[in-house]
Design a protein around this motif. Structure first.
Motif, mmCIF file in Angstrom:
data_model
loop_
_atom_site.group_PDB
_atom_site.id
_atom_site.type_symbol
_atom_site.label_atom_id
_atom_site.label_comp_id
_atom_site.label_asym_id
_atom_site.label_seq_id
_atom_site.Cartn_x
_atom_site.Cartn_y
_atom_site.Cartn_z
ATOM 1 N N ALA A 163 -18.356 -54.789 24.913
ATOM 2 C CA ALA A 163 -18.053 -56.172 25.267
ATOM 3 C C ALA A 163 -18.657 -57.155 24.271
ATOM 4 O O ALA A 163 -18.015 -58.134 23.879
ATOM 5 C CB ALA A 163 -18.560 -56.471 26.674
ATOM 6 N N THR A 164 -19.892 -56.910 23.859
ATOM 7 C CA THR A 164 -20.537 -57.795 22.882
ATOM 8 C C THR A 164 -19.753 -57.805 21.581
ATOM 9 O O THR A 164 -19.556 -58.854 20.955
ATOM 10 C CB THR A 164 -21.981 -57.347 22.633
ATOM 11 N N LEU A 165 -19.282 -56.644 21.157
ATOM 12 C CA LEU A 165 -18.531 -56.517 19.917
ATOM 13 C C LEU A 165 -17.227 -57.315 19.956
ATOM 14 O O LEU A 165 -16.829 -57.923 18.956
ATOM 15 C CB LEU A 165 -18.221 -55.039 19.655
ATOM 16 N N THR A 166 -16.573 -57.345 21.114
ATOM 17 C CA THR A 166 -15.245 -57.965 21.209
ATOM 18 C C THR A 166 -15.261 -59.327 21.893
ATOM 19 O O THR A 166 -14.198 -59.921 22.096
ATOM 20 C CB THR A 166 -14.294 -57.031 21.977
ATOM 21 N N LEU A 167 -16.433 -59.850 22.235
ATOM 22 C CA LEU A 167 -16.523 -61.158 22.896
ATOM 23 C C LEU A 167 -15.827 -62.232 22.060
ATOM 24 O O LEU A 167 -16.118 -62.404 20.876
ATOM 25 C CB LEU A 167 -17.991 -61.541 23.094
ATOM 26 N N GLY A 168 -14.888 -62.936 22.664
ATOM 27 C CA GLY A 168 -14.160 -63.978 21.949
ATOM 28 C C GLY A 168 -13.091 -63.456 21.014
ATOM 29 O O GLY A 168 -12.411 -64.235 20.337
ATOM 30 N N HIS A 169 -12.919 -62.136 20.972
ATOM 31 C CA HIS A 169 -11.905 -61.511 20.113
ATOM 32 C C HIS A 169 -11.136 -60.471 20.916
ATOM 33 O O HIS A 169 -11.004 -59.320 20.506
ATOM 34 C CB HIS A 169 -12.562 -60.879 18.886
ATOM 35 N N LEU A 203 -20.445 -61.785 32.124
ATOM 36 C CA LEU A 203 -21.898 -61.703 32.298
ATOM 37 C C LEU A 203 -22.625 -62.226 31.074
ATOM 38 O O LEU A 203 -23.535 -63.058 31.187
ATOM 39 C CB LEU A 203 -22.302 -60.253 32.575
ATOM 40 N N ARG A 204 -22.224 -61.782 29.919
ATOM 41 C CA ARG A 204 -22.914 -62.215 28.694
ATOM 42 C C ARG A 204 -22.769 -63.723 28.497
ATOM 43 O O ARG A 204 -23.723 -64.403 28.100
ATOM 44 C CB ARG A 204 -22.362 -61.457 27.487
ATOM 45 N N SER A 205 -21.589 -64.252 28.776
ATOM 46 C CA SER A 205 -21.363 -65.686 28.584
ATOM 47 C C SER A 205 -22.174 -66.515 29.572
ATOM 48 O O SER A 205 -22.737 -67.561 29.211
ATOM 49 C CB SER A 205 -19.872 -66.000 28.721
ATOM 50 N N LEU A 206 -22.254 -66.080 30.822
ATOM 51 C CA LEU A 206 -23.054 -66.798 31.813
ATOM 52 C C LEU A 206 -24.541 -66.757 31.465
ATOM 53 O O LEU A 206 -25.248 -67.763 31.589
ATOM 54 C CB LEU A 206 -22.835 -66.195 33.200
ATOM 55 N N LEU A 207 -25.008 -65.591 31.030
ATOM 56 C CA LEU A 207 -26.430 -65.454 30.718
ATOM 57 C C LEU A 207 -26.825 -66.219 29.457
ATOM 58 O O LEU A 207 -27.954 -66.697 29.345
ATOM 59 C CB LEU A 207 -26.790 -63.978 30.545
ATOM 60 N N ALA A 208 -25.897 -66.337 28.512
ATOM 61 C CA ALA A 208 -26.246 -66.914 27.207
ATOM 62 C C ALA A 208 -26.098 -68.426 27.144
ATOM 63 O O ALA A 208 -26.718 -69.067 26.289
ATOM 64 C CB ALA A 208 -25.375 -66.284 26.116
ATOM 65 N N SER A 209 -25.317 -69.030 28.022
ATOM 66 C CA SER A 209 -24.911 -70.428 27.840
ATOM 67 C C SER A 209 -26.089 -71.389 27.782
ATOM 68 O O SER A 209 -26.165 -72.248 26.890
ATOM 69 C CB SER A 209 -23.940 -70.834 28.943
ATOM 70 N N ARG A 210 -27.008 -71.297 28.737
ATOM 71 C CA ARG A 210 -28.136 -72.244 28.715
ATOM 72 C C ARG A 210 -28.964 -72.074 27.447
ATOM 73 O O ARG A 210 -29.340 -73.062 26.810
ATOM 74 C CB ARG A 210 -29.041 -72.059 29.940
ATOM 75 N N PHE A 223 -17.726 -70.701 26.585
ATOM 76 C CA PHE A 223 -17.059 -71.443 27.657
ATOM 77 C C PHE A 223 -15.576 -71.093 27.733
ATOM 78 O O PHE A 223 -14.994 -71.002 28.821
ATOM 79 C CB PHE A 223 -17.243 -72.953 27.475
ATOM 80 N N ASP A 224 -14.933 -70.898 26.581
ATOM 81 C CA ASP A 224 -13.523 -70.495 26.587
ATOM 82 C C ASP A 224 -13.364 -69.098 27.176
ATOM 83 O O ASP A 224 -12.366 -68.818 27.861
ATOM 84 C CB ASP A 224 -12.948 -70.534 25.160
ATOM 85 N N VAL A 225 -14.325 -68.226 26.909
ATOM 86 C CA VAL A 225 -14.286 -66.888 27.505
ATOM 87 C C VAL A 225 -14.343 -66.994 29.022
ATOM 88 O O VAL A 225 -13.593 -66.327 29.754
ATOM 89 C CB VAL A 225 -15.469 -66.037 26.985
ATOM 90 N N LEU A 226 -15.218 -67.861 29.527
ATOM 91 C CA LEU A 226 -15.340 -68.036 30.978
ATOM 92 C C LEU A 226 -14.082 -68.673 31.566
ATOM 93 O O LEU A 226 -13.616 -68.280 32.644
ATOM 94 C CB LEU A 226 -16.560 -68.904 31.282
#
Length: 248
Positions: free
Chosen positions: A186-192, A218-225, A241-244
């Protein structure tokens, strides 16, 4: 005085920074124990990594990798289909390797952090509560029974270097540990997401794409702040945010 090579900031924040200086990467980490684990993980990983040039206190010098990053979040990747498939195969090789002695955070620790971060996002009206809750429901599906594998831990595309179709090396092994294979994919393909079929083709086997999507949330929610507070912009096109927002 000899000329100083141009300095490129690869990643920088309050805990860690990675700089490219001429033909070397300089990794600076406030936690020297984390640097110790990084070097050990690189030695154990059955995939190409940068050469360790020297280590002095909180600074680790690594040989520069040939080529360029596989891509960047928020920008289309120009890497070839074959390169993405090769990264998928590389991830599979890593995940099938003998386990390192260190473990990633437990599901309980991640769930507790998720609760805190979702509360912050809604309480500060950073994102609509409905959007946060929808993604949280999906994210919580990663808390299941799973078999630990050797994971990179932060397998983002800026840490993967490619030269043509060849993967020349993977950087930043500070989170290398026993963990969930789907977190790496998931980390590798996040946003792609458009590259997910290529990674899955290289990885082989029965890959649950819904679990990868759950890890994206999960990664996007945890990383945003953290991103907001450290000068990064998760609202930029194609980013967290676009991922979410893509979750319906």
């Amino acid at each position: 005085m000899a000329a100083v090579a141009e300095i490129e900031v690869v990643v920088a924040h309050q805990e860690r920074a990675t700089l490219r200086v001429g033909e070397a990467f300089l990794k600076i980490d406030t936690d020297e124990g984390r640097l110790d684990r990084e070097v050990a993980a690189m030695e154990l990983a059955p995939v190409p990594t940068a050469e360790v040039l020297w280590r002095k206190g909180p600074v680790l010098a690594l040989g520069a990798l040939k080529g360029k990053e596989l891509g960047m979040l928020g920008e289309p990747s120009t890497a070839s289909r074959q390169a993405w498939e090769t990264v998928g195969a590389m991830a599979k090789r890593l995940h099938e390797a003998p386990l390192p002695p260190w473990k990633s955070r437990s599901a309980e620790e991640i769930a507790a952090e998720l609760d805190v971060e979702c509360h912050w996002l809604t309480a500060n009206e950073v994102l609509p509560a409905e959007l946060v809750n929808r993604n949280r429901a999906l994210a919580e599906t990663v808390f299941r029974e799973w078999t630990p594998v050797f994971v990179h831990g932060d397998f983002q595309i800026r840490h993967v270097f490619v030269d043509g179709d060849e993967i020349t090396g993977v950087l930043d092994w500070s989170e290398g540990a026993q963990g969930d294979a789907y977190a790496d994919l998931a980390t590798l393909t996040l946003g792609h997401e458009e590259r997910l079929p290529e990674v899955v083709a290289g990885y082989g086997g029965d890959v649950d794409r819904e679990l990868i999507r759950a890890w994206w949330s999960l990664r996007s929610l945890l990383a945003s702040r953290w991103l907001v507070q450290h000068g990064f912009d998760p609202s930029a096109p194609g980013c967290e945010f676009d991922v979410l927002k893509a979750v319906k």
